[in-house]
Design an enzyme around this catalytic site. Structure first.
Site, PDB file in Angstrom:
ATOM      1  N   LYS A 172       0.867  -1.240  -0.128  1.00 18.08           N
ATOM      2  CA  LYS A 172      -0.039  -0.097   0.188  1.00 18.08           C
ATOM      3  C   LYS A 172       0.676   1.348   0.065  1.00 18.08           C
ATOM      4  O   LYS A 172       0.682   2.072  -0.703  1.00 18.08           O
ATOM      5  CB  LYS A 172      -0.956   0.079   1.407  1.00 18.08           C
ATOM      6  N   ASN A 173       1.630   1.181   0.821  1.00 18.56           N
ATOM      7  CA  ASN A 173       2.520   2.660   1.111  1.00 18.56           C
ATOM      8  C   ASN A 173       3.645   2.862  -0.045  1.00 18.56           C
ATOM      9  O   ASN A 173       4.131   3.669  -0.192  1.00 18.56           O
ATOM     10  CB  ASN A 173       3.474   2.521   2.420  1.00 18.56           C
ATOM     11  N   ARG A 198      -8.882  -0.315   4.595  1.00 17.20           N
ATOM     12  CA  ARG A 198      -8.213   1.023   3.791  1.00 17.20           C
ATOM     13  C   ARG A 198      -6.740   0.338   3.375  1.00 17.20           C
ATOM     14  O   ARG A 198      -6.033   0.614   2.529  1.00 17.20           O
ATOM     15  CB  ARG A 198      -7.729   1.841   4.555  1.00 17.20           C
ATOM     16  N   CYS A 251      -4.830  13.549  13.086  1.00 20.27           N
ATOM     17  CA  CYS A 251      -5.488  12.280  12.824  1.00 20.27           C
ATOM     18  C   CYS A 251      -5.478  11.449  14.153  1.00 20.27           C
ATOM     19  O   CYS A 251      -4.918  11.937  15.044  1.00 20.27           O
ATOM     20  CB  CYS A 251      -5.345  11.243  11.623  1.00 20.27           C
ATOM     21  N   ARG A 308       0.409  14.735  12.852  1.00 20.71           N
ATOM     22  CA  ARG A 308       0.692  14.752  11.366  1.00 20.71           C
ATOM     23  C   ARG A 308       1.059  16.166  10.656  1.00 20.71           C
ATOM     24  O   ARG A 308       0.091  16.292   9.717  1.00 20.71           O
ATOM     25  CB  ARG A 308      -0.375  13.771  10.678  1.00 20.71           C
ATOM     26  N   ASP A 354       4.359   0.966  12.343  1.00 23.69           N
ATOM     27  CA  ASP A 354       3.111   0.262  11.731  1.00 23.69           C
ATOM     28  C   ASP A 354       2.943  -1.331  12.236  1.00 23.69           C
ATOM     29  O   ASP A 354       1.861  -1.970  11.826  1.00 23.69           O
ATOM     30  CB  ASP A 354       2.946   0.392  10.258  1.00 23.69           C
TER      31      ASP A 354
HETATM   32  C1  UD1 Z   1       4.008   6.903   6.431  1.00 22.33           C
HETATM   33  C2  UD1 Z   1       3.231   5.777   6.344  1.00 22.33           C
HETATM   34  C3  UD1 Z   1       2.565   5.199   7.750  1.00 22.33           C
HETATM   35  C4  UD1 Z   1       3.820   5.259   8.870  1.00 22.33           C
HETATM   36  C5  UD1 Z   1       4.642   6.459   8.911  1.00 22.33           C
HETATM   37  C6  UD1 Z   1       5.813   6.025   9.829  1.00 22.33           C
HETATM   38  C7  UD1 Z   1       2.283   5.979   4.197  1.00 22.33           C
HETATM   39  C8  UD1 Z   1       0.974   6.382   3.463  1.00 22.33           C
HETATM   40  N1  UD1 Z   1       2.012   6.076   5.536  1.00 22.33           N
HETATM   41  O1  UD1 Z   1       3.315   8.179   7.163  1.00 22.33           O
HETATM   42  O2  UD1 Z   1       1.971   4.329   7.792  1.00 22.33           O
HETATM   43  O3  UD1 Z   1       3.216   5.230  10.234  1.00 22.33           O
HETATM   44  O4  UD1 Z   1       5.237   6.811   7.432  1.00 22.33           O
HETATM   45  O5  UD1 Z   1       6.287   5.011   8.910  1.00 22.33           O
HETATM   46  O6  UD1 Z   1       3.328   5.557   3.769  1.00 22.33           O
HETATM   47  N2  UD1 Z   1       6.720  14.908  10.800  1.00 22.33           N
HETATM   48  C9  UD1 Z   1       7.191  16.122  10.822  1.00 22.33           C
HETATM   49  N3  UD1 Z   1       6.836  17.036   9.920  1.00 22.33           N
HETATM   50  C10 UD1 Z   1       6.369  16.632   8.684  1.00 22.33           C
HETATM   51  C11 UD1 Z   1       6.161  15.308   8.378  1.00 22.33           C
HETATM   52  C12 UD1 Z   1       6.464  14.220   9.599  1.00 22.33           C
HETATM   53  O7  UD1 Z   1       7.309  16.563  11.953  1.00 22.33           O
HETATM   54  O8  UD1 Z   1       6.430  17.334   7.724  1.00 22.33           O
HETATM   55  C13 UD1 Z   1       6.783  13.877  11.950  1.00 22.33           C
HETATM   56  C14 UD1 Z   1       5.467  13.223  12.136  1.00 22.33           C
HETATM   57  O9  UD1 Z   1       4.942  13.847  13.029  1.00 22.33           O
HETATM   58  C15 UD1 Z   1       6.003  11.734  12.645  1.00 22.33           C
HETATM   59  C16 UD1 Z   1       7.144  11.414  11.753  1.00 22.33           C
HETATM   60  O10 UD1 Z   1       7.808  12.787  11.040  1.00 22.33           O
HETATM   61  O11 UD1 Z   1       6.217  11.993  14.191  1.00 22.33           O
HETATM   62  C17 UD1 Z   1       7.185  10.575  10.676  1.00 22.33           C
HETATM   63  O12 UD1 Z   1       6.047  11.007   9.894  1.00 22.33           O
HETATM   64  P1  UD1 Z   1       6.197  10.569   8.467  1.00 22.33           P
HETATM   65  O13 UD1 Z   1       7.222   9.500   8.201  1.00 22.33           O
HETATM   66  O14 UD1 Z   1       5.943  11.671   7.461  1.00 22.33           O
HETATM   67  O15 UD1 Z   1       4.837   9.587   8.323  1.00 22.33           O
HETATM   68  P2  UD1 Z   1       3.678   9.645   7.117  1.00 22.33           P
HETATM   69  O16 UD1 Z   1       4.698   9.746   5.712  1.00 22.33           O
HETATM   70  O17 UD1 Z   1       2.444  10.606   7.123  1.00 22.33           O
END
Ligand code: UD1
Length: 416
Positions: free
Chosen positions: A22-23, A396, A116, A121, A304
């Site tokens: 999925k990811n 999902r 969420c 996020r 995850d």
């Molecule tokens: C993706 C995965 C999700 C997984 C996560 C971490 C998908 C669709 N989803 O989510 O299943 O749990 O990676 O492996 O691939 N952060 C910031 N600023 C930003 C972006 C992120 O501070 O601009 C922080 C977040 O709050 C979190 C950490 O970075 O603490 C990791 O987030 P991120 O790797 O971006 O997660 P997603 O890409 O949303």
């Protein structure tokens, strides 16, 4: 809303075929917006999230067909550059179209994703990266707008490892002028897969899978055929299903090289894991030994898989400590597991799980995708009936989970 009814206590046995990731599929489908030529994507899982991503691309004016695990996309005439709130609120990964639209058309507008259930996020790193590439960002009426006269390669350091920011900045920079460096980039297998797909289209990316990715901009991308990797989180969920039911499950089509962190932990619990040709065989033991985890970016223990691990530890022979270091509110499954007789306490981002002899079936509610997987696993182990509501969260991200479990002997049914 559908529910799952599980009669627990069955030892799971047999083979399961792991679906596409999925990811990986989500950013790769979004990345088809970077070219007007036809892209054929194989091994795409039939999930609500992949359907939403296709719908989003169609709403932008793209042409997408999705059948039998294959997405055929031809995004010649993109006419709309706005990802609407209705879609973004159901799937946060909608934000990936921003990097792709900005990369190809130098403009994009996406509804602010908001927080969420598992945490706030933020997307600040995506946006500051776009700015470094030359975009101007504004926020109006709940929408983030990015525009640029042209994009120019830049040296970008991400101060938190972020999968989403890495993917979005990759897409925004492949067509930028000159070279971009992404430092402290995410190393997840799905990032590597996105880079391999973009390179298939003619991008010039090196260093994918390490924490420094280098992108030499090119003037345009062509079309191509690409097969998405298998889902390591789904594979690991089935590995825990074997462990928690004292069963023996053979994984087919599993990405063996991506399972290391969970594999090592499962071995600590006493489970046996064997490679059998291209398949992986996992055999559980009646009472797993406790094993602590700290979640971490890849190649660490995946956040995850934290919830599923907690279900296994709930029936272990001792106490274990689970530290969730990625998401600040990712323990929504704890009260539900405790309703099933687990003994779990939390303090901040730490959970202390004291193993109990048996879990007992109960009505429980799913709060998010992986919490749902943990409740299914607990239900498979528990004595009696577990009724799991809000399984749309599972739909999902797990392809036909109840059918796959049924084929392994589980007594699980979906009721409307
Ligand atoms: C993706 C995965 C999700 C997984 C996560 C971490 C998908 C669709 N989803 O989510 O299943 O749990 O990676 O492996 O691939 N952060 C910031 N600023 C930003 C972006 C992120 O501070 O601009 C922080 C977040 O709050 C979190 C950490 O970075 O603490 C990791 O987030 P991120 O790797 O971006 O997660 P997603 O890409 O949303």
């Amino acid at each position: 809303m559908d529910k799952f009814i599980i009669e627990g206590g069955v030892v799971l046995k047999g083979k399961v075929k792991i679906s596409g990731s999925k990811n990986a599929a989500l950013p790769i489908i979004a990345a088809t917006l970077l070219t007007g030529k036809e892209c054929l994507l194989k091994n795409i899982p039939q999930l609500n999230d992949t359907k939403v991503m296709n719908k989003l691309i169609v709403s932008l004016g793209g042409k997408v067909a999705f059948e039998a695990g294959v997405v055929r996309a031809e995004n010649r005439n993109i006419s709309n550059f706005k990802a609407p709130y209705d879609l973004v609120k159901t799937m946060r990964a909608s934000v990936y179209v921003m990097g792709a639209l900005l990369g190809r058309y130098h403009k994009a507008e996406v509804a602010m994703p908001g927080g969420c259930i598992i945490g706030e996020r933020p997307i600040n790193l995506h946006l500051s990266g776009f700015e470094k590439l030359g975009a101007k960002i504004t926020v109006e009426h709940g929408y983030i707008k990015a525009v640029a006269k042209k994009l120019k390669g830049a040296d970008i350091y991400l101060d938190t490892v972020s999968v989403g920011a890495t993917a979005n900045l990759l897409m925004a920079s492949v067509l930028a002028e000159g070279k971009t460096l992404l430092r402290n980039a995410a190393q997840e297998p799905h990032i590597l897969d996105l880079c391999s797909f973009l390179n298939t289209l003619g991008a010039k990316i090196t260093g994918a899978g390490t924490n420094t990715i280098s992108i030499q901009g090119v003037s345009s991308l062509k079309g191509g055929t690409y097969e998405v990797i298998s889902d390591y989180i789904e594979a690991e969920t089935f590995m825990v299903a074997a462990a928690i039911t004292n069963g023996k499950i053979t994984l087919e089509n599993a990405p063996a090289e991506n399972l290391q962190a969970v594999k090592e932990k499962l071995l600590e619990t006493g489970a046996e894991i064997k490679k059998n040709g291209i398949n992986i065989e996992v055999r559980g033991i009646k009472t797993p030994k406790p094993s602590n985890i700290d979640t971490a970016p890849y190649p660490g223990f995946p956040t995850d898989m934290q919830a599923q691990w907690m279900s296994l530890m709930a029936v272990s022979s001792g106490a274990s400590i689970l530290n969730e270091t990625i998401w600040e509110k990712r323990f929504m499954h704890v009260p539900e597991l405790n309703r099933m007789g687990a003994n779990i306490t939390t303090k901040g981002n730490t959970a202390i799980v004291t193993g109990v002899r048996e879990l007992s079936g109960a009505p429980v509610m799913v709060s998010d995708l992986r919490a749902g997987a943990s409740l299914v696993l607990a239900g498979l182990r528990a004595k009696g009936t577990t009724e799991i509501s809000r399984v749309y969260h599972l739909d999902r991200g797990y392809e036909s989970i109840e059918k796959k479990l049924e084929a392994l002997g589980a007594r699980i049914k979906r009721v409307k």
